[in-house]
Design an enzyme around this catalytic site. Structure first.
Site: not given
Ligand code: NVA
Ligand code: CP
Length: 303
Positions: A131, A219, A259
């Site tokens: 990400h 996270d 995040c």
């Molecule tokens: N690790 C999380 C981040 C969300 C912004 C996901 O992939 O769902």
């Molecule tokens: N942190 C982040 O990417 O949030 P969303 O899933 O809301 O885009």
């Protein structure tokens, strides 16, 4: 010039990444002062979302509008992407009609295939593996609060997931130390850890990981696509909550980042995330807007 993509933090050099962070800070000031010119007038961003989003969608769409361009929201349920049109064909078609493309998807290989067949820059807006856009916002936030992140120590507590992998890449590109604590079985990809050499250490002890850290981050325990594992993960991640007690073991003045979205009472305590003297999560979220505007301007200036 070959088209530049942003699939991981390694697609830009450390100098270029620092240039994007500086530009994000300048764009934030211009936004506040209402002095931004419509420098991306007539440019179109395609936004492909195969997973849910609040921050990413709003920041890219608002950012493009603020720069004078426009953004298209595309989901598998209302495009041919959801009916099996090959990724290669979708990439060739969408990239002939738009100027820049952002994708949130599952397998990282999908975005790599898309980028190989795209005539315009492709931005990773989250895959199961990385990400990187979030890291631009996070580093911007650290720089704004505390100055350069170079030489600092960051602690990652929790799942060795996409965010953790991007923090490892950030440790290499921005030159800081990363201390990771994960429960057994939830470690980050060993090849990615190995690539960072001695900048990154992995332990099973959150207390050890936060020791001396200038920044502590975490996270959710179960990422998008792992919802069925939520109950098991809650058991396996017992003891991995970031709260005031854990933060007390970090360096003086250490910051907390997440995040978002957050699960209060799971990976972070409600008290810590709301503690404005430590938690900078709302700045991180806002900085997605400024950092991605800077990133789009950078990528579009390269082609
Ligand atoms: N690790 C999380 C981040 C969300 C912004 C996901 O992939 O769902
Ligand atoms: N942190 C982040 O990417 O949030 P969303 O899933 O809301 O885009």
């Amino acid at each position: 010039m070959a088209v530049r993509h942003f699939l991981t933090l390694h697609d830009l050099t450390p100098d270029e990444l620092n240039q994007v962070i500086d530009s994000a800070i300048a764009l934030k000031k211009a936004h506040r002062e209402n002095t931004q010119k419509p420098v991306l007038a007539q440019k179109v961003l395609a936004m492909i979302f195969e997973k849910s989003s609040t921050r990413t969608r709003v920041s890219f769409e608002a950012g493009m509008a603020q720069l004078g361009g426009s953004a298209l929201f595309l989901s598998p349920s209302d495009t041919q992407l959801g009916r099996g049109e090959p990724i290669e064909d979708s990439a060739r078609v969408i990239s002939r009609m738009t100027d820049i493309i952002m994708i949130r998807t599952f397998g990282h290989d999908k975005i790599e295939t898309f980028a190989q067949h795209s005539e315009v820059p492709v931005i990773n807006a989250l895959t199961d593996s990385f990400h990187p856009c979030q890291l631009l916002a996070d580093v911007q936030t650290y720089v704004e609060q505390r100055g350069s992140i170079q030489g600092k120590t960051v602690a990652w507590i929790g799942d060795g997931n996409n965010m953790c992998h991007s923090w490892i890449n950030a440790a290499m590109q921005f030159d800081f130390k990363l201390q990771i604590a994960c429960p057994t079985g939830y470690e980050p990809n060993p090849d990615i850890v190995k690539s960072a050499g001695d900048r990154v250490v992995v332990t099973m002890d959150p207390k050890q990981a936060v020791s001396g850290a200038d920044l502590v981050t975490t996270d959710v325990f179960a990422s998008m696509g792992q919802e069925s594992e939520q109950t098991t993960r809650l058991e396996h991640f017992a003891g991995f909550q970031v709260n005031h007690e854990l933060m007390a073991l970090a360096a003086d003045n250490a910051l907390f980042m997440h995040c978002l979205p957050a699960h209060r009472g799971e990976e972070v305590s409600a008290e810590l995330i709301e503690d404005k003297s430590i938690s900078v999560v709302w700045d991180e979220a806002e900085n997605r807007l400024h950092a991605q505007k800077a990133l789009m301007l950078f990528l579009l200036s390269q082609s």
